[in-house]
Every structure is written in structure tokens, then in C-alpha cells.
Write an enzyme that holds these catalytic residues in place. Structure first.
Site, PDB file in Angstrom:
ATOM      1  CG  ASP A   1      -0.260  -0.036   2.545  1.00 29.33           C
ATOM      2  OD1 ASP A   1       0.958   0.259   2.612  1.00 29.33           O
ATOM      3  OD2 ASP A   1      -0.923  -0.355   3.545  1.00 29.33           O
ATOM      4  CG  PHE A   2      -0.423   4.996   1.696  1.00 24.91           C
ATOM      5  CD1 PHE A   2       0.204   5.824   2.621  1.00 24.91           C
ATOM      6  CD2 PHE A   2      -1.570   4.321   2.076  1.00 24.91           C
ATOM      7  CE1 PHE A   2      -0.312   5.961   3.896  1.00 24.91           C
ATOM      8  CE2 PHE A   2      -2.091   4.463   3.352  1.00 24.91           C
ATOM      9  CZ  PHE A   2      -1.464   5.290   4.268  1.00 24.91           C
TER      10      PHE A   2
END
Length: 135
Positions: free
Chosen positions: A18-19
Site C-alpha cells: 500500500d502507500f
């Protein structure tokens, strides 16, 4: 196979994160799905053959109990450990772990059901026998 379980190594790629550069929680579900599929292949059962040869038989996830204990990051090499835990008429429960080395990152009990035409059916005896053999 080792110690009664199927062991599948998986490397974490950018697409799995994810980020924050940690593995996205849903990616662990994909990793465990691969582990379950490879367990069947290890006992010489291909899901595509079951579907084709047994009138559309397929396995669907009925229930999952997941405990996220730690997080992996890009480039980690993980091990997906899958072992049969319980066999019933139309369902079986598999115990799975996602490990980084000796560290357990995710633990799950996954119940899958055999279905055909949207209805539960008995797990084929050949598969039942193959999964009850000590690896």
C-alpha cells in the site's frame, strides 16, 4: 512439503503493498489462496480438473478467521504454510500461516466448501484420502 504441511515461498512485490510500502492486508488473502491451490497440486489435484471432470465442482471460501500479527514489506520473502486441519462432508478447514523466516505474520483458519451449481456437495473421496495422508 514438510512436517505435514505444504510450504510455498512468495516474494513481496510493489503491487502487493500500500502507500506505506507495507503489504496491503488483502494481499495476504491472495498469498493464502495460492498456498491452498498449491497444496491441492502437491497431492496431484488440479482445481481446473475437478471442475471439468466432476460436473463443475469448485471450492469456495465459506469462512475465514484471520489474525494479523505483523507486517511484511517489499522484497521480503515470505513462506505460506498450509495444512489440512478438519475434513467434513462438504467442507474442510485449512490452517495457514504467512511467515517471514521464523516470525509468523498472519495466522488463519480457512473453511472451504465444495459446491456444484451453487449447492454444497460432498468432497470427493480421492481428494479426501489424498489430504488425510501425512506429508
Amino acid at each position: 512439503m514438510q512436517d505435514g504441511a505444504h510450504v510455498l515461498p512468495i516474494r513481496v512485490y510493489y503491487e502487493d503493498t500500500d502507500f506505506s510500502a507495507r503489504v496491503y492486508h488483502a494481499s495476504y488473502l491472495r498469498f493464502m489462496e495460492r498456498g491452498r491451490t498449491e497444496l491441492l497440486r502437491a497431492v496431484e489435484v488440479a482445481q481446473s480438473d475437478l471442475h471439468a471432470d466432476m460436473g463443475g465442482l469448485a471450492f469456495v471460501v465459506r469462512k475465514m478467521n484471520i489474525d494479523f500479527l505483523g507486517g511484511a514489506v517489499m522484497d521480503d520473502v515470505l513462506t505460506i504454510v498450509t495444512r489440512p486441519k478438519e475434513m467434513r462432508g462438504a467442507s474442510m478447514t485449512l490452517a495457514q500461516e504467512v511467515r517471514r523466516g521464523d516470525e509468523v505474520l498472519v495466522k488463519a483458519d480457512v473453511m472451504v466448501a465444495a459446491v456444484r451449481g451453487g449447492r454444497a456437495v460432498r468432497i470427493p473421496d480421492e481428494l479426501r484420502a489424498a489430504l488425510s495422508v501425512d506429508f
